[in-house]
Structures are given as structure tokens and as C-alpha cells.
Design a protein around this motif. Structure first.
Motif, PDB file in Angstrom:
ATOM      1  N   ASP A 110       0.984  -1.172   0.028  1.00 25.84           N
ATOM      2  CA  ASP A 110      -0.079  -0.089   0.116  1.00 25.84           C
ATOM      3  C   ASP A 110       0.904   1.443   0.051  1.00 25.84           C
ATOM      4  O   ASP A 110       0.284   2.552  -0.022  1.00 25.84           O
ATOM      5  N   GLU A 121       4.629  -1.059   7.394  1.00 23.89           N
ATOM      6  CA  GLU A 121       4.153  -1.846   8.543  1.00 23.89           C
ATOM      7  C   GLU A 121       5.416  -2.289   9.416  1.00 23.89           C
ATOM      8  O   GLU A 121       6.654  -2.071   8.990  1.00 23.89           O
ATOM      9  N   ARG A 146      -3.421   2.769  10.889  1.00 19.58           N
ATOM     10  CA  ARG A 146      -4.542   3.018  10.365  1.00 19.58           C
ATOM     11  C   ARG A 146      -5.425   4.091  11.006  1.00 19.58           C
ATOM     12  O   ARG A 146      -5.749   4.093  12.211  1.00 19.58           O
ATOM     13  N   ASN A 147      -6.045   4.934  10.138  1.00 18.19           N
ATOM     14  CA  ASN A 147      -6.605   6.099  10.867  1.00 18.19           C
ATOM     15  C   ASN A 147      -6.144   6.746  12.019  1.00 18.19           C
ATOM     16  O   ASN A 147      -6.612   6.851  13.156  1.00 18.19           O
ATOM     17  N   GLU A 164      -2.542  -0.575  14.519  1.00 23.29           N
ATOM     18  CA  GLU A 164      -3.500  -1.883  14.522  1.00 23.29           C
ATOM     19  C   GLU A 164      -2.932  -2.919  13.939  1.00 23.29           C
ATOM     20  O   GLU A 164      -2.043  -2.920  13.164  1.00 23.29           O
ATOM     21  N   ILE A 191      -2.750  -6.036  12.126  1.00 20.48           N
ATOM     22  CA  ILE A 191      -3.212  -6.443  10.827  1.00 20.48           C
ATOM     23  C   ILE A 191      -3.224  -7.939  10.521  1.00 20.48           C
ATOM     24  O   ILE A 191      -3.923  -8.659   9.807  1.00 20.48           O
TER      25      ILE A 191
END
Length: 186
Positions: free
Chosen positions: A90, A94, A118-119, A123, A125
Motif C-alpha cells: 500500500d 508496516e 490506520r486512521n 492496528e 493486521i
């Protein structure tokens, strides 16, 4: 003299990704970076216990298995592994961390966890088991592949005393951390 910008320069690529992130998201630079050490030590992780666990300062302790008993599940963030790279394609880094899990017995089970921002929040994942009392000798990323050199229990080894040296690989596939296989260490 000013050095010309060269394609493939990692500093230019990182600057470009950060600039694109800010423009696209209208966000702060912190929202574009992978989780910090503090974030990782205070995050929620899935796939270890039957329900997600939230670490506080790098540790989670569950309720005793039997009321009044001393034995209880514990999960902690190991400080021996912190790999960063774009594992899901993306364009954002990470972070791969190692967690340990003890149920109160003699075994300590290790897990790889992939964390992303994220946001604006850290997070988990994906999470995958590494094994019981596995010793990690080295860790690295090759593109989007996580590679660990480990000493693990081999045929005929007692659980306490692993001797088999192998290289194991994982990749983030369809939102899951999948083990790709292992080979004998050279």
C-alpha cells in the motif's frame, strides 16, 4: 555544489512517500509512519488468546485459569524484533514485532505480529505462530517477505533443548500472515 536527485535514492523515495501521504490524506506526518515503540507496547493484538489482548507498557496478564490459582495467561512484547517495510503493497511501512505467550506452564510460545497505522492508530493486521521455545538468531525483510533464522525443536529434541537450525519465511497474503516454508540453515 548541490547534489542532483538520483532515482533509487532511499531518502528521496521516503520523502516522496511522505509527501504523497500528506497530500492524499491531508494528515499529519505521524499518521503516515508505522507505529512507534510506545504504540506497539500499548496496542491490541489478535490471534494469540481466544479474544484480543491489549498490552499496557508491553505486557498483558489475563485472569487465572482457575479462581484463586496463581497460573494465568501472559502476553508480552519482545524487544528483540522490530522490522519495518511495506508488507501489503500500500506504499506505507508496516512493523513486524515478536510477542511471547505463556499459559503458566513451562512453554513460551512466540508469535509474529504485523502492525500498521490506520486512521492514525496502531492496528494489528495479522498474527502468526512461530512456536514453543523457538530461539531467533536473525531476522530480516526481503521485500515483503519476513525471514527468520531460528533454532527450533527438531526430531528427537526435548522441548527444552532445541537444536534444529532453519530459516523460516512468512508473507502477508490476503490479510493473513502465511508461513511460506522453511529450509535447513547453511
Amino acid at each position: 555544489p548541490v547534489k542532483p536527485i538520483e532515482l533509487g535514492d532511499p531518502h528521496v523515495e521516503r520523502f516522496s512517500l511522505n509527501a504523497l501521504c500528506l497530500l492524499a490524506a491531508g494528515a499529519t506526518l505521524a499518521a503516515c509512519h508505522p507505529p512507534s515503540a510506545v504504540d506497539l507496547a500499548n496496542s491490541t493484538y489478535q490471534g494469540i488468546e481466544s479474544t484480543p489482548v491489549t498490552l499496557v507498557d508491553g505486557l498483558w496478564e489475563g485472569q487465572p485459569y482457575v479462581e484463586g490459582a496463581a497460573s494465568r495467561p501472559r502476553v508480552g512484547l519482545a524487544d528483540t524484533l522490530d522490522l519495518r517495510g511495506d508488507l501489503d503493497g500500500d506504499g506505507h511501512e508496516e512493523t513486524v514485532v515478536l510477542l511471547w505467550h505463556s499459559t503458566g506452564g513451562s512453554g513460551t510460545f512466540d508469535y509474529l505480529a504485523v502492525m500498521a497505522r490506520r486512521n492514525g492508530k496502531s492496528e494489528n493486521i495479522a498474527t502468526a505462530p512461530v512456536g514453543d521455545r523457538v530461539k531467533i538468531r536473525d531476522a530480516r525483510l526481503f521485500g515483503a517477505v519476513i525471514e527468520l533464522d531460528v533454532t527450533q525443536q527438531g526430531p528427537g529434541d526435548a522441548a527444552c533443548c532445541p537444536t534444529q537450525q532453519v530459516t523460516r519465511r512468512w508473507s502477508l497474503l490476503n490479510g493473513e500472515l502465511e508461513e511460506l516454508g522453511e529450509e535447513q540453515a547453511r
